[in-house]
Design a protein around this motif. Structure first.
Motif, PDB file in Angstrom:
ATOM      1  N   THR A   1       0.812  -1.213   0.000  1.00 17.89           N
ATOM      2  CA  THR A   1       0.000   0.000   0.000  1.00 17.89           C
ATOM      3  C   THR A   1       0.844   1.261   0.000  1.00 17.89           C
ATOM      4  OG1 THR A   1      -0.168  -0.051   2.419  1.00 17.89           O
ATOM      5  CG2 THR A   1      -1.936  -1.099   1.175  1.00 17.89           C
ATOM      6  N   SER A   2       2.112   1.153   0.408  1.00 16.62           N
ATOM      7  CA  SER A   2       2.973   2.333   0.423  1.00 16.62           C
ATOM      8  C   SER A   2       3.404   2.741  -0.980  1.00 16.62           C
ATOM      9  CB  SER A   2       4.214   2.078   1.290  1.00 16.62           C
ATOM     10  OG  SER A   2       5.000   1.027   0.751  1.00 16.62           O
ATOM     11  N   VAL A   3       3.251   1.838  -1.961  1.00 15.36           N
ATOM     12  CA  VAL A   3       3.646   2.164  -3.337  1.00 15.36           C
ATOM     13  C   VAL A   3       2.502   1.987  -4.337  1.00 15.36           C
ATOM     14  CG1 VAL A   3       6.124   1.765  -3.101  1.00 15.36           C
ATOM     15  CG2 VAL A   3       4.614  -0.170  -3.494  1.00 15.36           C
ATOM     16  N   VAL A   4       1.497   1.177  -3.992  1.00 14.49           N
ATOM     17  CA  VAL A   4       0.345   0.971  -4.879  1.00 14.49           C
ATOM     18  C   VAL A   4      -0.926   1.164  -4.057  1.00 14.49           C
ATOM     19  CG1 VAL A   4      -0.843  -0.580  -6.464  1.00 14.49           C
ATOM     20  CG2 VAL A   4       1.646  -0.724  -6.219  1.00 14.49           C
ATOM     21  N   GLY A   5      -1.666   2.213  -4.321  1.00 13.58           N
ATOM     22  CA  GLY A   5      -2.879   2.474  -3.544  1.00 13.58           C
ATOM     23  C   GLY A   5      -4.008   1.533  -3.927  1.00 13.58           C
ATOM     24  N   TYR A   6      -4.593   0.855  -2.938  1.00 14.83           N
ATOM     25  CA  TYR A   6      -5.686  -0.064  -3.260  1.00 14.83           C
ATOM     26  C   TYR A   6      -6.959   0.672  -3.631  1.00 14.83           C
ATOM     27  CZ  TYR A   6      -7.241   0.672   1.609  1.00 14.83           C
ATOM     28  OH  TYR A   6      -7.648   1.226   2.793  1.00 14.83           O
ATOM     29  N   ASP A   7      -7.026   1.971  -3.294  1.00 14.65           N
ATOM     30  CA  ASP A   7      -8.202   2.758  -3.674  1.00 14.65           C
ATOM     31  C   ASP A   7      -7.976   3.523  -4.976  1.00 14.65           C
ATOM     32  OD1 ASP A   7      -6.255   4.222  -2.447  1.00 14.65           O
ATOM     33  OD2 ASP A   7      -7.574   5.239  -1.020  1.00 14.65           O
ATOM     34  N   SER A   8      -6.735   3.979  -5.206  1.00 15.22           N
ATOM     35  CA  SER A   8      -6.436   4.734  -6.429  1.00 15.22           C
ATOM     36  C   SER A   8      -6.067   3.827  -7.603  1.00 15.22           C
ATOM     37  CB  SER A   8      -5.288   5.720  -6.167  1.00 15.22           C
ATOM     38  OG  SER A   8      -4.135   5.044  -5.685  1.00 15.22           O
ATOM     39  N   ASN A   9      -5.450   2.677  -7.340  1.00  8.87           N
ATOM     40  CA  ASN A   9      -5.072   1.730  -8.399  1.00  8.87           C
ATOM     41  C   ASN A   9      -5.543   0.325  -8.018  1.00  8.87           C
ATOM     42  OD1 ASN A   9      -3.358   3.548 -10.110  1.00  8.87           O
ATOM     43  ND2 ASN A   9      -2.177   3.670  -8.213  1.00  8.87           N
ATOM     44  N   PRO A  10      -6.863   0.115  -7.946  1.00  7.49           N
ATOM     45  CA  PRO A  10      -7.366  -1.162  -7.427  1.00  7.49           C
ATOM     46  C   PRO A  10      -6.931  -2.374  -8.233  1.00  7.49           C
ATOM     47  CG  PRO A  10      -9.137   0.089  -8.485  1.00  7.49           C
ATOM     48  CD  PRO A  10      -7.962   1.002  -8.375  1.00  7.49           C
ATOM     49  N   ARG A  11      -6.921  -2.262  -9.561  1.00  2.07           N
ATOM     50  CA  ARG A  11      -6.564  -3.421 -10.378  1.00  2.07           C
ATOM     51  C   ARG A  11      -5.090  -3.774 -10.221  1.00  2.07           C
ATOM     52  NH1 ARG A  11     -10.627  -0.665 -12.661  1.00  2.07           N
ATOM     53  NH2 ARG A  11     -12.304  -1.835 -13.705  1.00  2.07           N
ATOM     54  N   GLU A  12      -4.233  -2.770 -10.220  1.00  8.77           N
ATOM     55  CA  GLU A  12      -2.804  -3.034 -10.030  1.00  8.77           C
ATOM     56  C   GLU A  12      -2.537  -3.602  -8.642  1.00  8.77           C
ATOM     57  OE1 GLU A  12       1.503  -0.695 -10.079  1.00  8.77           O
ATOM     58  OE2 GLU A  12      -0.289   0.291 -10.899  1.00  8.77           O
ATOM     59  N   TYR A  13      -3.305  -3.133  -7.649  1.00  2.11           N
ATOM     60  CA  TYR A  13      -3.114  -3.636  -6.291  1.00  2.11           C
ATOM     61  C   TYR A  13      -3.527  -5.101  -6.190  1.00  2.11           C
ATOM     62  CZ  TYR A  13      -3.094  -3.841  -1.220  1.00  2.11           C
ATOM     63  OH  TYR A  13      -2.824  -4.206   0.083  1.00  2.11           O
ATOM     64  N   ILE A  14      -4.642  -5.466  -6.820  1.00  6.48           N
ATOM     65  CA  ILE A  14      -5.071  -6.862  -6.831  1.00  6.48           C
ATOM     66  C   ILE A  14      -3.996  -7.732  -7.483  1.00  6.48           C
ATOM     67  CG2 ILE A  14      -6.752  -8.492  -7.781  1.00  6.48           C
ATOM     68  CD1 ILE A  14      -8.824  -6.213  -7.617  1.00  6.48           C
ATOM     69  N   LEU A  15      -3.463  -7.262  -8.601  1.00  7.90           N
ATOM     70  CA  LEU A  15      -2.414  -7.995  -9.310  1.00  7.90           C
ATOM     71  C   LEU A  15      -1.189  -8.164  -8.417  1.00  7.90           C
ATOM     72  CD1 LEU A  15      -1.603  -8.850 -12.465  1.00  7.90           C
ATOM     73  CD2 LEU A  15      -0.092  -6.903 -12.152  1.00  7.90           C
ATOM     74  N   ALA A  16      -0.759  -7.071  -7.778  1.00  8.95           N
ATOM     75  CA  ALA A  16       0.455  -7.102  -6.964  1.00  8.95           C
ATOM     76  C   ALA A  16       0.308  -8.020  -5.756  1.00  8.95           C
ATOM     77  CB  ALA A  16       0.820  -5.688  -6.519  1.00  8.95           C
ATOM     78  N   THR A  17      -0.826  -7.933  -5.066  1.00  8.54           N
ATOM     79  CA  THR A  17      -1.008  -8.761  -3.879  1.00  8.54           C
ATOM     80  C   THR A  17      -1.141 -10.243  -4.245  1.00  8.54           C
ATOM     81  OG1 THR A  17      -3.399  -8.244  -3.943  1.00  8.54           O
ATOM     82  CG2 THR A  17      -2.025  -6.959  -2.451  1.00  8.54           C
ATOM     83  N   SER A  18      -1.727 -10.530  -5.388  1.00  6.83           N
ATOM     84  CA  SER A  18      -1.834 -11.925  -5.828  1.00  6.83           C
ATOM     85  C   SER A  18      -0.453 -12.483  -6.180  1.00  6.83           C
ATOM     86  CB  SER A  18      -2.771 -12.036  -7.027  1.00  6.83           C
ATOM     87  OG  SER A  18      -4.077 -11.628  -6.680  1.00  6.83           O
ATOM     88  N   ALA A  19       0.358 -11.660  -6.844  1.00  9.41           N
ATOM     89  CA  ALA A  19       1.729 -12.083  -7.139  1.00  9.41           C
ATOM     90  C   ALA A  19       2.494 -12.344  -5.843  1.00  9.41           C
ATOM     91  CB  ALA A  19       2.437 -11.031  -7.979  1.00  9.41           C
ATOM     92  N   ALA A  20       2.332 -11.455  -4.871  1.00 11.55           N
ATOM     93  CA  ALA A  20       3.011 -11.618  -3.582  1.00 11.55           C
ATOM     94  C   ALA A  20       2.566 -12.892  -2.889  1.00 11.55           C
ATOM     95  CB  ALA A  20       2.724 -10.405  -2.694  1.00 11.55           C
ATOM     96  N   ASN A  21       1.280 -13.182  -2.956  1.00 10.60           N
ATOM     97  CA  ASN A  21       0.712 -14.364  -2.320  1.00 10.60           C
ATOM     98  C   ASN A  21       1.370 -15.639  -2.841  1.00 10.60           C
ATOM     99  OD1 ASN A  21      -1.005 -15.907  -0.774  1.00 10.60           O
ATOM    100  ND2 ASN A  21      -2.839 -15.468  -1.948  1.00 10.60           N
ATOM    101  N   THR A  22       1.513 -15.732  -4.151  1.00 10.71           N
ATOM    102  CA  THR A  22       2.077 -16.944  -4.758  1.00 10.71           C
ATOM    103  C   THR A  22       3.587 -17.006  -4.603  1.00 10.71           C
ATOM    104  OG1 THR A  22       0.255 -16.982  -6.364  1.00 10.71           O
ATOM    105  CG2 THR A  22       2.206 -18.288  -6.883  1.00 10.71           C
TER     106      THR A  22
END
Length: 403
Positions: free
Chosen positions: A253-274
């Motif tokens: 969240t410090s580099v990708v806002g989940y409210d301002s860039n929701p799609r990129e945040y979903i992508l980033a957190t999913s990548a992190a998860n795996t």
């Protein structure tokens, strides 16, 4: 050995579908069950099959856990913050897109896991003691930055501190919970209260809009950036002790806002998860540290399976899990027209019941306290990310030797 790997991957995909789609059941739970049946299973299968099934379950889970969080708004320990933009897109009729973006992020994470694992294995073991201590400072710096740039630093600090105290209390007294889900099972009511029920109580009413898929509204620059940032965060929490995907969500969240860039945040957190799953495997074989319940279960084998065999099973599972996730995303239309208020109340009732079944009265207490804390950000108009103090504060305390 190849037949054992493929069989293990197939079993793991099946188990991962169950753990990923049913909230409250984690891959660690499945690994514990397989470990308890080890004596029986080893009479029929070699250790490669069982270890491959355990790791394949974990990998599959990282793909499919986005489905309940997107359509039902139920977070688990791996989707605590990601549930917010994903469920929001679902309420806008873009649920299938959210799930497909998540699957794409996990696939990108698999592709980037191998070079990251190789780099970490070569460079980090000699520096491990310094890294173990320094991670607390990194998280403290990230938390301080998020608070300073918040809409209301005073309220942000208050929510972060109170949620942190709640996290210390919940994890410190986790032995009071029923043993059904293990001591880490208290994360379920803790995060469900902060990011699930508290959100659903304030959710909009009316009917769920028609779910239409018109492609991914994700520029290539966001795809590259989200994949790299998410993979870096996942590698960090996968290698270092005491960290989890929830920590990666907060760091991102410090580099990708989940409210301002929701799609990129979903992508980033999913990548992190795996990536976390694959780097946890690398850390286990490189420095003999178990980062999750699956690695702890594999460590219990008398005859340790080869790392390459388990890794190959995870890669096979990733391909199957990606195809299954995309296939399930096409069922988004079934949610069209559903009464949102009724669905939210049903989900809340399910979470309450699940918390009580898994953790007993202590889980119910944690859920009530977490819901109360999670409700505050919407009242004072700040982002819900500051509730991640429930995870970040205990991790800092662990890193500094205070807990």
């Amino acid at each position: 050995m190849l037949a054992s790997i493929v069989l293990g991957a197939a079993v793991g995909i099946g188990c991962g579908v169950v753990s990923g789609l049913i909230p409250g059941i984690h891959a660690n739970t499945v690994a514990g069950l397989l470990l308890s049946l080890q004596a029986i299973l080893l009479a029929w299968f070699d250790p490669v099959v069982i270890a491959s099934a355990m790791f394949a379950t974990l990998v599959t889970h990282t793909f499919l856990d986005c489905v309940p969080s997107t359509f039902l708004g139920i977070p688990d320990a791996d989707t605590s913050l990601a549930v917010l933009p994903a469920h929001t897109l679902c309420l806008e009729g873009r649920g299938e897109e959210a799930v497909r973006i998540s699957a794409l992020g996990s696939a990108a994470g698999v592709a980037l896991s191998l070079p990251l694992a190789a780099a970490f294995i070569l460079a980090l073991p000699a520096l491990q003691s310094a890294i173990d201590w320094g991670i607390g400072l990194v998280i403290l710096a990230v938390a301080g930055y998020l608070i300073v740039v918040s809409e209301s630093p005073g309220w942000a600090l208050a929510v972060f501190a109170v949620s942190g105290i709640l996290g210390l209390f919940s994890l410190g007294y986790a032995f009071l919970a029923w043993p059904a889900a293990g001591e880490s099972g208290v994360l379920m009511p803790l995060l469900s209260g902060l990011f699930g029920i508290a959100v659903l109580l304030k959710a909009s009413h009316g009917a769920m809009p028609a779910q239409d898929f018109a492609g991914l509204d994700l520029p290539r620059s966001a795809l590259r950036r989200g994949s790299l940032l998410g993979s870096a965060a996942g590698a960090l929490v996968g290698w270092l002790p005491g960290l989890s995907n929830a920590t990666a969500n907060a760091l991102l969240t410090s580099v990708v806002g989940y409210d301002s860039n929701p799609r990129e945040y979903i992508l980033a957190t999913s990548a992190a998860n795996t990536v976390n799953a694959f780097l946890g495997l690398a850390a286990f074989y490189a420095i003999a540290r178990t980062r999750n319940g699956v690695m702890a279960a594999i460590a219990a084998f008398e005859e340790m399976p080869p790392a390459t065999a388990v890794l190959l099973a995870g890669a096979i599972a990733a391909v199957g899990a990606y195809l299954l996730t995309v296939l399930l995303s096409r069922a988004a239309w079934r949610f069209s027209g559903i009464d949102i208020k009724g669905l939210n109340y049903a989900v809340i009732a399910f979470v309450v019941l699940l918390s009580l079944l898994l953790c007993g009265p202590f889980g119910g207490l944690v859920l009530i306290l977490a819901t109360a804390v999670g409700y505050v950000p919407s009242l004072v108009n700040i982002r819900r990310v500051y509730c991640m103090g429930a995870i970040m504060v205990p991790v800092m305390a662990y890193s500094f030797g205070l807990a």
